[in-house]
Motif scaffolding. Structure first.
Motif, PDB file in Angstrom:
ATOM      1  N   VAL A   1       5.091 -13.906  -4.449  1.00  0.00           N
ATOM      2  CA  VAL A   1       4.945 -12.938  -5.542  1.00  0.00           C
ATOM      3  C   VAL A   1       3.727 -12.054  -5.303  1.00  0.00           C
ATOM      4  O   VAL A   1       3.783 -10.825  -5.470  1.00  0.00           O
ATOM      5  CB  VAL A   1       4.848 -13.655  -6.901  1.00  0.00           C
ATOM      6  N   LEU A   2       2.622 -12.647  -4.897  1.00  0.00           N
ATOM      7  CA  LEU A   2       1.445 -11.846  -4.604  1.00  0.00           C
ATOM      8  C   LEU A   2       1.691 -10.934  -3.401  1.00  0.00           C
ATOM      9  O   LEU A   2       1.143  -9.830  -3.319  1.00  0.00           O
ATOM     10  CB  LEU A   2       0.233 -12.750  -4.351  1.00  0.00           C
ATOM     11  N   GLY A   3       2.552 -11.386  -2.493  1.00  0.00           N
ATOM     12  CA  GLY A   3       2.907 -10.535  -1.363  1.00  0.00           C
ATOM     13  C   GLY A   3       3.662  -9.295  -1.789  1.00  0.00           C
ATOM     14  O   GLY A   3       3.470  -8.212  -1.231  1.00  0.00           O
ATOM     15  N   ILE A   4       4.520  -9.431  -2.784  1.00  0.00           N
ATOM     16  CA  ILE A   4       5.228  -8.269  -3.311  1.00  0.00           C
ATOM     17  C   ILE A   4       4.234  -7.288  -3.924  1.00  0.00           C
ATOM     18  O   ILE A   4       4.346  -6.070  -3.744  1.00  0.00           O
ATOM     19  CB  ILE A   4       6.289  -8.710  -4.335  1.00  0.00           C
ATOM     20  N   ILE A   5       3.254  -7.811  -4.622  1.00  0.00           N
ATOM     21  CA  ILE A   5       2.215  -6.939  -5.178  1.00  0.00           C
ATOM     22  C   ILE A   5       1.492  -6.215  -4.045  1.00  0.00           C
ATOM     23  O   ILE A   5       1.146  -5.028  -4.147  1.00  0.00           O
ATOM     24  CB  ILE A   5       1.230  -7.750  -6.040  1.00  0.00           C
ATOM     25  N   GLY A   6       1.269  -6.912  -2.939  1.00  0.00           N
ATOM     26  CA  GLY A   6       0.650  -6.271  -1.792  1.00  0.00           C
ATOM     27  C   GLY A   6       1.466  -5.099  -1.271  1.00  0.00           C
ATOM     28  O   GLY A   6       0.922  -4.075  -0.876  1.00  0.00           O
ATOM     29  N   LYS A   7       2.793  -5.242  -1.280  1.00  0.00           N
ATOM     30  CA  LYS A   7       3.649  -4.126  -0.874  1.00  0.00           C
ATOM     31  C   LYS A   7       3.597  -2.992  -1.897  1.00  0.00           C
ATOM     32  O   LYS A   7       3.709  -1.815  -1.536  1.00  0.00           O
ATOM     33  CB  LYS A   7       5.093  -4.608  -0.708  1.00  0.00           C
ATOM     34  N   MET A   8       3.423  -3.317  -3.159  1.00  0.00           N
ATOM     35  CA  MET A   8       3.336  -2.279  -4.188  1.00  0.00           C
ATOM     36  C   MET A   8       2.058  -1.461  -4.044  1.00  0.00           C
ATOM     37  O   MET A   8       2.007  -0.307  -4.447  1.00  0.00           O
ATOM     38  CB  MET A   8       3.438  -2.906  -5.574  1.00  0.00           C
ATOM     39  N   GLN A   9       1.026  -2.058  -3.458  1.00  0.00           N
ATOM     40  CA  GLN A   9      -0.198  -1.288  -3.214  1.00  0.00           C
ATOM     41  C   GLN A   9       0.075  -0.052  -2.364  1.00  0.00           C
ATOM     42  O   GLN A   9      -0.579   0.979  -2.532  1.00  0.00           O
ATOM     43  CB  GLN A   9      -1.240  -2.166  -2.514  1.00  0.00           C
ATOM     44  N   VAL A  10       1.031  -0.159  -1.447  1.00  0.00           N
ATOM     45  CA  VAL A  10       1.322   0.943  -0.533  1.00  0.00           C
ATOM     46  C   VAL A  10       1.846   2.158  -1.286  1.00  0.00           C
ATOM     47  O   VAL A  10       1.593   3.303  -0.898  1.00  0.00           O
ATOM     48  CB  VAL A  10       2.332   0.485   0.544  1.00  0.00           C
ATOM     49  N   ILE A  11       2.587   1.943  -2.375  1.00  0.00           N
ATOM     50  CA  ILE A  11       3.167   3.062  -3.126  1.00  0.00           C
ATOM     51  C   ILE A  11       2.357   3.416  -4.364  1.00  0.00           C
ATOM     52  O   ILE A  11       2.736   4.323  -5.107  1.00  0.00           O
ATOM     53  CB  ILE A  11       4.628   2.779  -3.522  1.00  0.00           C
ATOM     54  N   ALA A  12       1.244   2.738  -4.588  1.00  0.00           N
ATOM     55  CA  ALA A  12       0.488   2.923  -5.828  1.00  0.00           C
ATOM     56  C   ALA A  12      -0.077   4.335  -5.963  1.00  0.00           C
ATOM     57  O   ALA A  12       0.163   5.022  -6.966  1.00  0.00           O
ATOM     58  CB  ALA A  12      -0.635   1.892  -5.923  1.00  0.00           C
ATOM     59  N   ASP A  13      -0.838   4.801  -4.973  1.00  0.00           N
ATOM     60  CA  ASP A  13      -1.406   6.153  -5.030  1.00  0.00           C
ATOM     61  C   ASP A  13      -0.311   7.202  -5.153  1.00  0.00           C
ATOM     62  O   ASP A  13      -0.429   8.185  -5.894  1.00  0.00           O
ATOM     63  CB  ASP A  13      -2.232   6.440  -3.773  1.00  0.00           C
ATOM     64  N   ARG A  14       0.753   6.995  -4.397  1.00  0.00           N
ATOM     65  CA  ARG A  14       1.863   7.945  -4.378  1.00  0.00           C
ATOM     66  C   ARG A  14       2.480   8.095  -5.766  1.00  0.00           C
ATOM     67  O   ARG A  14       2.912   9.172  -6.165  1.00  0.00           O
ATOM     68  CB  ARG A  14       2.904   7.448  -3.379  1.00  0.00           C
ATOM     69  N   THR A  15       2.541   6.971  -6.506  1.00  0.00           N
ATOM     70  CA  THR A  15       3.100   7.009  -7.851  1.00  0.00           C
ATOM     71  C   THR A  15       2.347   8.001  -8.726  1.00  0.00           C
ATOM     72  O   THR A  15       2.941   8.748  -9.515  1.00  0.00           O
ATOM     73  CB  THR A  15       3.045   5.596  -8.480  1.00  0.00           C
ATOM     74  N   VAL A  16       1.040   8.044  -8.573  1.00  0.00           N
ATOM     75  CA  VAL A  16       0.218   8.980  -9.339  1.00  0.00           C
ATOM     76  C   VAL A  16       0.355  10.399  -8.796  1.00  0.00           C
ATOM     77  O   VAL A  16       0.595  11.351  -9.552  1.00  0.00           O
ATOM     78  CB  VAL A  16      -1.267   8.546  -9.321  1.00  0.00           C
ATOM     79  N   LEU A  17       0.226  10.558  -7.504  1.00  0.00           N
ATOM     80  CA  LEU A  17       0.170  11.908  -6.927  1.00  0.00           C
ATOM     81  C   LEU A  17       1.500  12.651  -7.039  1.00  0.00           C
ATOM     82  O   LEU A  17       1.518  13.852  -7.339  1.00  0.00           O
ATOM     83  CB  LEU A  17      -0.273  11.824  -5.465  1.00  0.00           C
ATOM     84  N   LEU A  18       2.617  11.974  -6.837  1.00  0.00           N
ATOM     85  CA  LEU A  18       3.910  12.642  -6.958  1.00  0.00           C
ATOM     86  C   LEU A  18       4.181  13.085  -8.381  1.00  0.00           C
ATOM     87  O   LEU A  18       4.851  14.098  -8.614  1.00  0.00           O
ATOM     88  CB  LEU A  18       5.030  11.711  -6.478  1.00  0.00           C
ATOM     89  N   GLY A  19       3.654  12.349  -9.349  1.00  0.00           N
ATOM     90  CA  GLY A  19       3.847  12.723 -10.741  1.00  0.00           C
ATOM     91  C   GLY A  19       2.845  13.734 -11.258  1.00  0.00           C
ATOM     92  O   GLY A  19       3.133  14.470 -12.203  1.00  0.00           O
TER      93      GLY A  19
END
Length: 595
Positions: free
Chosen positions: A82-100
């Protein structure tokens, strides 16, 4: 070691720094360490996925164990995964803000912005762009799919299902990631099984693509049975409450229903989330920014940052050091830092400044004999940014530092206090309330929705400001425990930046100039006008956080009116960019192209 003991151990360490895997090749990963993947569950889908799946799997890599070796039937396996999935979400975190945000109307890119950011802002997707990497989203999804397919959901201890909370949390991660995908790309393949071979991957990526509505409908059905499951508790990790790493399912269901135009259902899910008996969520006077007095209109008391710990409900934690994993770059995009030689890449737009200044700040002034309403002037202030709503001022500062003409450092300094390196917010309480207001309004309850903006919603305010017909019709959608949600401890969200909005005679629910034939005619008249007010409030409250483009898009789709999105974005600099408006009048240009 049981799960409770494990999570206590996690809490003592910085992102599992001292944790060891239970067996060779089981993914040790969490936030804070560069670790290996858990079998083929944690395959990283490469950007070539939609062109060729040949690079998707590397079966010779020591990062891979085969499916038969990886049944998730031990607490350590589940927590690491589960924590590994959160680690993968880190990769798209900045993008979530910038694309919006960068594609919206609330910020402009500066001369110092990267070429990729400038292309996002101008909707120029002809060239390769670092922010267009759909494989990163499917890396999260494939991790989730593997976990859901392989975790032992029947395992019990002391009569309690061991992995129930983690299973529900991973379903929420998957649904949230798919919602981001649909918002960014418009139509995407819906893959709900783990991709174990290149043939499976190619077949999955070639299937019919699903749009936002279909994605939402699928995950509404998928998540609803888990709405009442508690979030996992892994204790404190790196001085952050790990329960906030997870996505509240009821709030996410509200979002899915809102996008799917199921407005009563959306209002129900938001209401149930906000009024949870164990963790009710209120908006009170601690959240606002005010002038120091009714006569000295020079400087507010202090800076207010609604992105503080109490305000954030759910977030993606980020690393402090590149050595540990993914570090957010948002601070270097929005702020002047030593890393970017003080050259910030985006700044508040003219459109945001104008929207903020157009608001009317009022103060209810009480004396022993009377109560007056004082409206703060918009001229004669010592800073132009102090006119109107104060939220922009409270979150944004500039300064000028004299530099030698040959200096490599910028003389203009910008700070946006909302931006933090530690985490990227997913849910904030005020934004959930505003979506709740949006859903109520579209469900046909504009008086209740407006109460959220002007007065703050509680039982006493509902009785005072929502007529009996709407109260009866809305029923439990606007029912609040009077012992928890009280008038003295509740404010309207508009009051966070515009003063005592309950006393503002200029801030009113839209009404037709003359009576309309039926009550429904009046409601139909009010709904789009109040929706405009809610979307404006979302802009002032959520600026710099990545919501804006999607808020405009949601309403534009709802109204079948591309100009609702195209016009404000084309006017972000204060004048109309006709070419950009023409581009955005075609809905297909709202979405990034799939590689």
């Amino acid at each position: 070691m049981n799960k409770e003991e494990l999570t206590t151990s996690i809490g003592r360490n910085s992102y599992l720094a001292n944790m060891k895997p239970r067996k060779k090749n089981v993914w040790e990963g969490s936030l804070g360490m560069t670790m290996r993947l858990l079998g083929v569950a944690f395959l990283i889908l490469h950007s070539s996925l939609f062109i060729s799946c040949g690079d998707m799997l590397d079966t010779e890599s020591e990062l891979v164990e085969f499916e038969k070796d990886n049944t998730l039937n031990h607490p350590t396996d589940s927590v690491y995964s589960v924590l590994g999935i959160i680690g993968k979400m880190q990769v798209i975190a900045d993008r979530t803000v910038l694309l919006g945000e960068v594609r919206g109307d609330l910020v402009n890119t500066t001369d110092a912005a990267s070429a990729d950011l400038k292309r996002l802002a101008s909707f120029n997707f002809a060239e390769q762009n670092q922010y267009n990497a759909v494989s990163d989203y499917y890396a999260v999804i494939n991790n989730c799919n593997y976990y859901l397919a392989h975790v032992d959901t029947a395992l019990q201890r002391r009569g309690r299902t061991i992995f129930k909370e983690e299973y529900a949390a991973v379903k929420a991660f998957r649904a949230w990631t798919y919602l981001q995908l649909a918002q960014v790309y418009g139509q995407v393949p819906l893959v709900t099984e783990p991709l174990m071979t290149e043939v499976e991957a190619r077949r999955a990526m070639m299937q019919e693509r699903k749009g936002i509505d279909a994605i939402c409908q699928y995950f509404i059905t998928d998540l609803t049975p888990y709405a009442d499951v508690d979030l996992p508790r892994f204790g404190d990790i790196n001085n952050m409450e790990s329960q906030q790493f997870f996505i509240p399912i009821k709030a996410l269901l509200g979002d899915l229903c809102l996008w799917a135009a199921q407005y009563q259902e959306a209002a129900k899910w938001y209401h149930d989330f906000l009024t949870d008996r164990e963790n009710p969520i209120t908006i009170n006077y601690a959240n606002r920014i005010t002038w120091p007095s009714v006569s000295e209109f020079t400087r507010p008391i202090d800076s207010y940052s609604p992105i503080g710990t109490r305000e954030v409900l759910s977030f993606i934690p980020m690393e402090e050091r590149v050595f540990d994993g993914v570090v957010s770059d948002l601070n270097n995009v929005f702020n002047s830092t030593s890393e970017n030689n003080y050259y910030f890449q985006v700044e508040p737009s003219t459109a945001l400044r104008n929207l903020s200044a157009s608001q009317t700040y009022c103060i209810e002034h009480k004396t022993s004999t009377q109560t007056d309403t004082i409206y703060v002037p918009k001229k004669g202030l010592n800073q132009e940014i102090l006119a109107g709503d104060l939220r922009l001022y409270s979150n944004y500062r500039t300064a000028y530092t004299s530099r030698d003409s040959y200096s490599e450092y910028s003389s203009d300094i910008q700070t946006i206090y909302k931006v933090t390196r530690s985490y990227v917010p997913i849910y904030r309480r005020t934004m959930v309330y505003l979506r709740y207001a949006e859903a109520l309004n579209r469900a046909g309850f504009p008086q209740a929705a407006f109460t959220i903006l002007k007065y703050g919603i509680c039982q006493e305010n509902v009785i005072a400001h929502v007529d009996s017909i709407e109260q009866a019709s809305a029923g439990q959608l606007i029912a609040f425990d009077p012992n928890v949600f009280t008038k003295d401890e509740t404010i309207g969200i508009h009051s966070i930046g515009s003063g005592d909005s309950h006393a503002n005679a200029q801030y009113v629910l839209p009404m037709p100039t003359s009576p309309l034939p039926t009550r429904q005619d009046t409601i139909d008249y009010q709904i789009p006008l109040l929706e405009d007010m809610i979307i404006d409030e979302m802009a002032m409250e959520g600026a710099f956080e990545g919501y804006r483009f999607y808020d405009l898009m949601r309403v534009a789709l709802r109204r079948n009116d591309p100009a609702y999105l195209a016009t404000p974005i084309a006017q972000r600099k204060g004048i109309v960019d006709d070419a950009l408006k023409g581009t955005l009048m075609e809905q297909r240009n709202w979405f990034l192209p799939l590689p």
